[in-house]
Design a protein around this motif. Sequence first.
Motif, PDB file in Angstrom:
ATOM      1  N   ASP A  98      -6.323  -9.192   7.092  1.00  0.00           N
ATOM      2  CA  ASP A  98      -5.317  -8.196   6.775  1.00  0.00           C
ATOM      3  C   ASP A  98      -4.051  -8.597   7.436  1.00  0.00           C
ATOM      4  N   GLU A  99      -2.921  -8.433   6.740  1.00  0.00           N
ATOM      5  CA  GLU A  99      -1.557  -8.298   7.231  1.00  0.00           C
ATOM      6  C   GLU A  99      -1.522  -7.292   8.248  1.00  0.00           C
ATOM      7  N   GLY A 100      -0.902  -7.639   9.320  1.00  0.00           N
ATOM      8  CA  GLY A 100      -0.545  -6.545  10.401  1.00  0.00           C
ATOM      9  C   GLY A 100      -1.794  -6.653  11.254  1.00  0.00           C
ATOM     10  N   PHE A 101      -2.780  -7.473  11.188  1.00  0.00           N
ATOM     11  CA  PHE A 101      -3.680  -7.822  12.347  1.00  0.00           C
ATOM     12  C   PHE A 101      -3.870  -9.019  12.543  1.00  0.00           C
ATOM     13  N   ASP A 102      -2.800  -9.772  12.657  1.00  0.00           N
ATOM     14  CA  ASP A 102      -2.619 -11.476  13.012  1.00  0.00           C
ATOM     15  C   ASP A 102      -3.196 -11.762  14.235  1.00  0.00           C
ATOM     16  N   ASP A 103      -3.515 -10.750  15.239  1.00  0.00           N
ATOM     17  CA  ASP A 103      -3.934 -11.317  16.580  1.00  0.00           C
ATOM     18  C   ASP A 103      -5.554 -10.913  16.672  1.00  0.00           C
ATOM     19  N   ASP A 104      -5.977 -10.436  15.503  1.00  0.00           N
ATOM     20  CA  ASP A 104      -7.263 -10.009  15.583  1.00  0.00           C
ATOM     21  C   ASP A 104      -8.237 -11.333  15.164  1.00  0.00           C
ATOM     22  N   PRO A 105      -9.554 -11.323  15.228  1.00  0.00           N
ATOM     23  CA  PRO A 105     -10.258 -12.365  14.989  1.00  0.00           C
ATOM     24  C   PRO A 105     -10.409 -12.559  13.501  1.00  0.00           C
ATOM     25  N   VAL A 106     -10.549 -13.571  13.008  1.00  0.00           N
ATOM     26  CA  VAL A 106     -10.645 -13.759  11.379  1.00  0.00           C
ATOM     27  C   VAL A 106     -12.068 -13.063  10.852  1.00  0.00           C
ATOM     28  N   ASN A 107     -12.061 -12.253   9.992  1.00  0.00           N
ATOM     29  CA  ASN A 107     -13.193 -11.802   9.290  1.00  0.00           C
ATOM     30  C   ASN A 107     -13.969 -12.764   8.554  1.00  0.00           C
ATOM     31  N   GLN A 186      -5.761  -1.124  -7.471  1.00  0.00           N
ATOM     32  CA  GLN A 186      -5.408  -0.730  -6.025  1.00  0.00           C
ATOM     33  C   GLN A 186      -4.540   0.773  -6.193  1.00  0.00           C
ATOM     34  N   ASP A 187      -4.539   1.191  -5.170  1.00  0.00           N
ATOM     35  CA  ASP A 187      -3.560   2.549  -5.086  1.00  0.00           C
ATOM     36  C   ASP A 187      -2.217   1.759  -4.817  1.00  0.00           C
ATOM     37  N   PHE A 188      -2.141   0.840  -3.797  1.00  0.00           N
ATOM     38  CA  PHE A 188      -0.849   0.286  -3.488  1.00  0.00           C
ATOM     39  C   PHE A 188      -1.256  -1.359  -3.199  1.00  0.00           C
ATOM     40  N   VAL A 212     -10.102   2.879  -9.065  1.00  0.00           N
ATOM     41  CA  VAL A 212      -9.091   2.435  -7.959  1.00  0.00           C
ATOM     42  C   VAL A 212      -9.546   2.208  -6.611  1.00  0.00           C
ATOM     43  N   ILE A 213      -9.211   1.162  -5.774  1.00  0.00           N
ATOM     44  CA  ILE A 213      -9.493   0.932  -4.611  1.00  0.00           C
ATOM     45  C   ILE A 213      -8.560   0.874  -3.544  1.00  0.00           C
ATOM     46  N   PRO A 214      -8.579   1.581  -2.339  1.00  0.00           N
ATOM     47  CA  PRO A 214      -7.714   1.907  -1.378  1.00  0.00           C
ATOM     48  C   PRO A 214      -7.137   0.587  -0.898  1.00  0.00           C
ATOM     49  N   ALA A 215      -5.933   0.513  -0.791  1.00  0.00           N
ATOM     50  CA  ALA A 215      -5.385  -0.909  -0.143  1.00  0.00           C
ATOM     51  C   ALA A 215      -5.823  -0.918   1.290  1.00  0.00           C
ATOM     52  N   THR A 216      -5.637   0.101   1.964  1.00  0.00           N
ATOM     53  CA  THR A 216      -6.292   0.139   3.332  1.00  0.00           C
ATOM     54  C   THR A 216      -7.216   1.140   3.634  1.00  0.00           C
ATOM     55  N   GLY A 217      -8.248   1.209   4.433  1.00  0.00           N
ATOM     56  CA  GLY A 217      -8.944   2.328   4.966  1.00  0.00           C
ATOM     57  C   GLY A 217      -9.920   2.613   3.964  1.00  0.00           C
ATOM     58  N   ASP A 218     -10.576   3.904   3.971  1.00  0.00           N
ATOM     59  CA  ASP A 218     -11.551   4.277   3.095  1.00  0.00           C
ATOM     60  C   ASP A 218     -11.185   5.020   1.968  1.00  0.00           C
ATOM     61  N   PHE A 219      -9.865   5.810   2.251  1.00  0.00           N
ATOM     62  CA  PHE A 219      -9.280   6.926   1.259  1.00  0.00           C
ATOM     63  C   PHE A 219      -8.219   6.482   0.458  1.00  0.00           C
ATOM     64  N   LEU A 220      -8.111   6.949  -0.732  1.00  0.00           N
ATOM     65  CA  LEU A 220      -6.958   6.611  -1.593  1.00  0.00           C
ATOM     66  C   LEU A 220      -5.509   7.428  -0.986  1.00  0.00           C
ATOM     67  N   GLY A 221      -4.447   6.631  -1.406  1.00  0.00           N
ATOM     68  CA  GLY A 221      -3.161   7.261  -1.105  1.00  0.00           C
ATOM     69  C   GLY A 221      -2.665   7.895  -2.284  1.00  0.00           C
ATOM     70  N   VAL A 222      -3.502   8.305  -3.223  1.00  0.00           N
ATOM     71  CA  VAL A 222      -2.825   8.802  -4.642  1.00  0.00           C
ATOM     72  C   VAL A 222      -3.600   9.721  -5.176  1.00  0.00           C
ATOM     73  N   THR A 223      -3.324  10.562  -5.968  1.00  0.00           N
ATOM     74  CA  THR A 223      -4.414  11.354  -6.875  1.00  0.00           C
ATOM     75  C   THR A 223      -4.494  10.527  -8.221  1.00  0.00           C
ATOM     76  N   LEU A 224      -5.879  10.834  -8.472  1.00  0.00           N
ATOM     77  CA  LEU A 224      -6.287  10.183  -9.765  1.00  0.00           C
ATOM     78  C   LEU A 224      -5.880  11.027 -10.842  1.00  0.00           C
ATOM     79  N   ARG A 225      -5.623  10.436 -11.813  1.00  0.00           N
ATOM     80  CA  ARG A 225      -5.494  11.279 -13.509  1.00  0.00           C
ATOM     81  C   ARG A 225      -6.857  11.644 -13.707  1.00  0.00           C
ATOM     82  N   SER A 230     -12.636   6.527  -8.284  1.00  0.00           N
ATOM     83  CA  SER A 230     -12.274   6.022  -7.059  1.00  0.00           C
ATOM     84  C   SER A 230     -13.474   4.878  -6.743  1.00  0.00           C
ATOM     85  N   TRP A 231     -13.109   3.954  -5.816  1.00  0.00           N
ATOM     86  CA  TRP A 231     -14.169   2.756  -5.718  1.00  0.00           C
ATOM     87  C   TRP A 231     -15.125   3.298  -4.958  1.00  0.00           C
TER      88      TRP A 231
END
Length: 392
Positions: A98-107, A186-188, A212-225, A230-231
């Motif tokens: 994931d972008e922003g985790f560039d020093d972490d081990p590869v998943n 995705q939400d974002f 809808v799948i969250p771009a990060t984490g386990d929770f959506l950052g939007v309200t669904l119609r 949700s995923w």
Amino acid sequence: MEENGPKLLGASYKDPISSFGLFHKFAVENQEVYWKIVLKELSIKFLQEPMSILDASDKSKKGGTWFPGAVLNIAECCLLPRPSQNRTDESTAIVWRDEGFDDDPVNRMSLKELRTQVMTVANALDTMFQKGDRIAIDMPMTCNAVIIYLAIILGGFVVVSIADSFAPQEIGTRMRVAKAKAIFTQDFIIRGGKKFPLYSCVMKGTSCKAIVIPATGDFLGVTLRNGDMSWKDFLSRAAGRSSMYSPVYQPADALINILFSSGTTGEPKAIPWTQLCPIRCGADTWANLDVRPKDISCLPTNLGWVMGPIQLFACFLNGATLALYHGSPLGRGFCKFVQDAHVSALGSVPSLVKLWKAGNHTKGLDWTKIRNGGSRKHFMSITSSSKGATIL
């Protein structure tokens, strides 16, 4: 060429370069021989073997009928261990970061883990849709997107490919033309540390059910119609069902994916893909791009464009590992991922190569694992030393 040239061309064979024309001519004139070699290399598993490679007896069918009588599920072929490629359940199927985790081990995700997740999604799909329903994907090419893509095909549904860069009207047009029943999104979108709305574009473009799948984490950052899901809630529909899944087997010419032209010259044109198309993807990348078992292949792309499915099948049918960077491929973060994932086959487009070179993003990075690099209309010339990788 080295493996098959001598036994197929006999005394005419000299070496892979000077004998290329002869080998190509042989492949065209001896379809049965050549394509049996290809099917063996790709470890294609048929529920029912084809009666022949090509039936050209029906003159009304332009190009003839390929693999007449064959029955298979091409997604299943991607998910099975292949002893001929030294590929087991524990082999790595996908590596990602994931972008922003560039020093972490590869998943890493094993083939068994990938198959388990694909079957879970396929089981959930069965609770909501009828076989043959068209289901769209409008999201970045993430692990989840690949899992959803394979699950749709495994379950006998049809993927509708929509690029995540499209405006609402463009999304709506493709949903209408394909007669899609639902859409995964995705939400974002996360790019360069910024969040760009995606679900809101989908909402404006279509009234079809969205999962809808969250771009990060386990929770959506939007309200669904109302009516959307949700995923997490979607996956819960597979609870209580068997952890195994019986693939839906279909003829080789069964529809699996609807892609689209760009739409720059009018309404986008639907491009149907059958189960024959992935076989051709695997064959072309094996024969022409030298994708091999145990390769780690990376190409920044999207399932909404033809290169996304090509890359997916090129890896899984050839026994290679798919490398995905969840984020922007424009900067050093992506280039570092290429190093850390030990990418051996790197694909790109000229504009990306230009940005990497202009920003000196490969300085100090070790790209010595790369065997071949291709860019649309070009080949990348890459050198790597103690001072880092240099793109020429």
